[in-house]
Motif scaffolding. Sequence first.
Motif, mmCIF file in Angstrom:
data_model
loop_
_atom_site.group_PDB
_atom_site.id
_atom_site.type_symbol
_atom_site.label_atom_id
_atom_site.label_comp_id
_atom_site.label_asym_id
_atom_site.label_seq_id
_atom_site.Cartn_x
_atom_site.Cartn_y
_atom_site.Cartn_z
ATOM 1 N N ARG A 1 4.345 2.124 -8.173
ATOM 2 C CA ARG A 1 2.903 2.341 -8.298
ATOM 3 C C ARG A 1 2.137 1.427 -7.336
ATOM 4 N NH1 ARG A 1 -1.935 0.917 -10.543
ATOM 5 N NH2 ARG A 1 -3.255 2.720 -11.016
ATOM 6 N N ALA A 2 2.591 0.193 -7.192
ATOM 7 C CA ALA A 2 1.927 -0.718 -6.260
ATOM 8 C C ALA A 2 2.024 -0.193 -4.825
ATOM 9 C CB ALA A 2 2.546 -2.111 -6.358
ATOM 10 N N LEU A 3 3.174 0.356 -4.453
ATOM 11 C CA LEU A 3 3.329 0.966 -3.129
ATOM 12 C C LEU A 3 2.377 2.144 -2.967
ATOM 13 C CD1 LEU A 3 7.229 1.041 -2.823
ATOM 14 C CD2 LEU A 3 5.689 -0.380 -1.463
ATOM 15 N N TYR A 4 2.280 2.938 -4.011
ATOM 16 C CA TYR A 4 1.413 4.117 -4.010
ATOM 17 C C TYR A 4 -0.050 3.720 -3.809
ATOM 18 C CZ TYR A 4 -1.150 7.994 -6.268
ATOM 19 O OH TYR A 4 -2.033 9.000 -6.576
ATOM 20 N N VAL A 5 -0.484 2.724 -4.559
ATOM 21 C CA VAL A 5 -1.866 2.249 -4.450
ATOM 22 C C VAL A 5 -2.137 1.719 -3.045
ATOM 23 C CG1 VAL A 5 -3.497 0.493 -5.258
ATOM 24 C CG2 VAL A 5 -2.125 1.801 -6.913
ATOM 25 N N ASP A 6 -1.163 1.012 -2.482
ATOM 26 C CA ASP A 6 -1.325 0.416 -1.159
ATOM 27 C C ASP A 6 -1.470 1.474 -0.076
ATOM 28 O OD1 ASP A 6 -1.316 -1.934 0.621
ATOM 29 O OD2 ASP A 6 0.609 -1.151 1.313
ATOM 30 N N ILE A 7 -0.533 2.414 -0.017
ATOM 31 C CA ILE A 7 -0.617 3.419 1.047
ATOM 32 C C ILE A 7 -1.799 4.354 0.818
ATOM 33 C CG2 ILE A 7 1.864 3.302 1.498
ATOM 34 C CD1 ILE A 7 1.999 6.218 0.400
ATOM 35 N N ASN A 8 -2.137 4.582 -0.438
ATOM 36 C CA ASN A 8 -3.282 5.439 -0.745
ATOM 37 C C ASN A 8 -4.561 4.835 -0.182
ATOM 38 O OD1 ASN A 8 -4.521 7.697 -1.791
ATOM 39 N ND2 ASN A 8 -4.336 7.088 -3.934
ATOM 40 N N ALA A 9 -4.740 3.544 -0.391
ATOM 41 C CA ALA A 9 -5.949 2.873 0.079
ATOM 42 C C ALA A 9 -5.976 2.713 1.596
ATOM 43 C CB ALA A 9 -6.077 1.508 -0.590
ATOM 44 N N LYS A 10 -4.832 2.365 2.173
ATOM 45 C CA LYS A 10 -4.809 2.021 3.598
ATOM 46 C C LYS A 10 -4.645 3.211 4.532
ATOM 47 C CE LYS A 10 -3.034 -2.655 2.772
ATOM 48 N NZ LYS A 10 -1.877 -3.569 2.912
ATOM 49 N N LEU A 11 -4.023 4.282 4.050
ATOM 50 C CA LEU A 11 -3.723 5.410 4.941
ATOM 51 C C LEU A 11 -4.362 6.734 4.517
ATOM 52 C CD1 LEU A 11 0.105 4.857 5.607
ATOM 53 C CD2 LEU A 11 -1.807 4.263 7.108
ATOM 54 N N PHE A 12 -4.645 6.894 3.236
ATOM 55 C CA PHE A 12 -5.047 8.216 2.745
ATOM 56 C C PHE A 12 -6.427 8.237 2.085
ATOM 57 C CE2 PHE A 12 -0.408 8.329 2.975
ATOM 58 C CZ PHE A 12 -0.195 9.516 3.658
ATOM 59 N N HIS A 13 -7.222 7.203 2.314
ATOM 60 C CA HIS A 13 -8.601 7.165 1.811
ATOM 61 C C HIS A 13 -8.666 7.404 0.298
ATOM 62 C CE1 HIS A 13 -9.608 7.354 6.060
ATOM 63 N NE2 HIS A 13 -8.910 8.477 6.163
ATOM 64 N N ASN A 14 -7.624 6.958 -0.395
ATOM 65 C CA ASN A 14 -7.526 7.113 -1.859
ATOM 66 C C ASN A 14 -7.584 8.575 -2.306
ATOM 67 O OD1 ASN A 14 -7.226 4.353 -2.674
ATOM 68 N ND2 ASN A 14 -9.379 4.039 -2.164
ATOM 69 N N GLU A 15 -7.090 9.468 -1.459
ATOM 70 C CA GLU A 15 -7.104 10.896 -1.784
ATOM 71 C C GLU A 15 -5.781 11.387 -2.384
ATOM 72 O OE1 GLU A 15 -8.277 12.833 1.792
ATOM 73 O OE2 GLU A 15 -10.372 12.164 1.656
ATOM 74 N N LEU A 16 -4.742 10.557 -2.358
ATOM 75 C CA LEU A 16 -3.482 10.951 -2.982
ATOM 76 C C LEU A 16 -3.650 11.030 -4.497
ATOM 77 C CD1 LEU A 16 -0.854 8.771 -1.051
ATOM 78 C CD2 LEU A 16 -1.634 11.093 -0.536
ATOM 79 N N LYS A 17 -2.989 11.987 -5.102
ATOM 80 C CA LYS A 17 -3.131 12.191 -6.547
ATOM 81 C C LYS A 17 -1.799 12.190 -7.297
ATOM 82 C CE LYS A 17 -7.578 12.843 -6.095
ATOM 83 N NZ LYS A 17 -8.515 11.773 -6.485
ATOM 84 N N CYS A 18 -0.692 12.129 -6.561
ATOM 85 C CA CYS A 18 0.591 12.380 -7.210
ATOM 86 C C CYS A 18 1.534 11.182 -7.150
ATOM 87 C CB CYS A 18 1.261 13.595 -6.583
ATOM 88 S SG CYS A 18 2.706 14.126 -7.512
#
Length: 231
Positions: A180-197
Amino acid sequence: MSIAENIAQVRANMAEACRQAGRAPEEVTLVGASKMNDAQACRDAIAAGIDALGENRVQEMTSKLAEHAYDGAPLHFIGHLQRNKVKQVVGKVALIQSVGSTELLDEIEKVAAARDLVQDILLEVNIGREEAKSGFAPEEVFAAAEHALACPHVRVQGLMTIPPADADRETNMRYFQEVRALYVDINAKLFHNELKCLSMGMSADYADAIACGATMVRVGTAIFGKRNYNI
């Protein structure tokens, strides 16, 4: 118990796990892992309101597609995908959950480009660093996501993981928290917090996965019953 009754029980357990975590049940997608179950079992799960079905084996998936087993629900591929079978999967499934190498990413991009479509995927994290299991090591996930962003016919929707089967509950939850920490990190830094899964958790541990932030769980045995591996 019937498949419908099993799904109702899983839904109730998911709702309780969400309540305890301060989350809404609608935040978590239930994928029925239908490996080694026939087309009728898939139809029964769809009739009972399963959110999606997930297959592990390309040959089995192809056979059941021909029987219209998945009509009425999204189909996900959740097992190990060999590059030589990518052509049988791209465009046939709503989501490939198990993309665990740049070589596989590139092959999916190649096939999707040839078919003029965009394939949704999840990046698989080998959180236990198991040699016999595919997936990106935790420190490779960020670079893998960057690589995927350069593939115009591949769309990353999030991450997936399967912790080691022999991990105890405490270790298992730590693995979930790390992903989950990896998910939050890449979501914020690469995907503008648009990842949902964030796909993690199976029959034995989906409640713990929900507690750790899973937005998708893959449940087989608790829905379809024990598999007969002798057939």
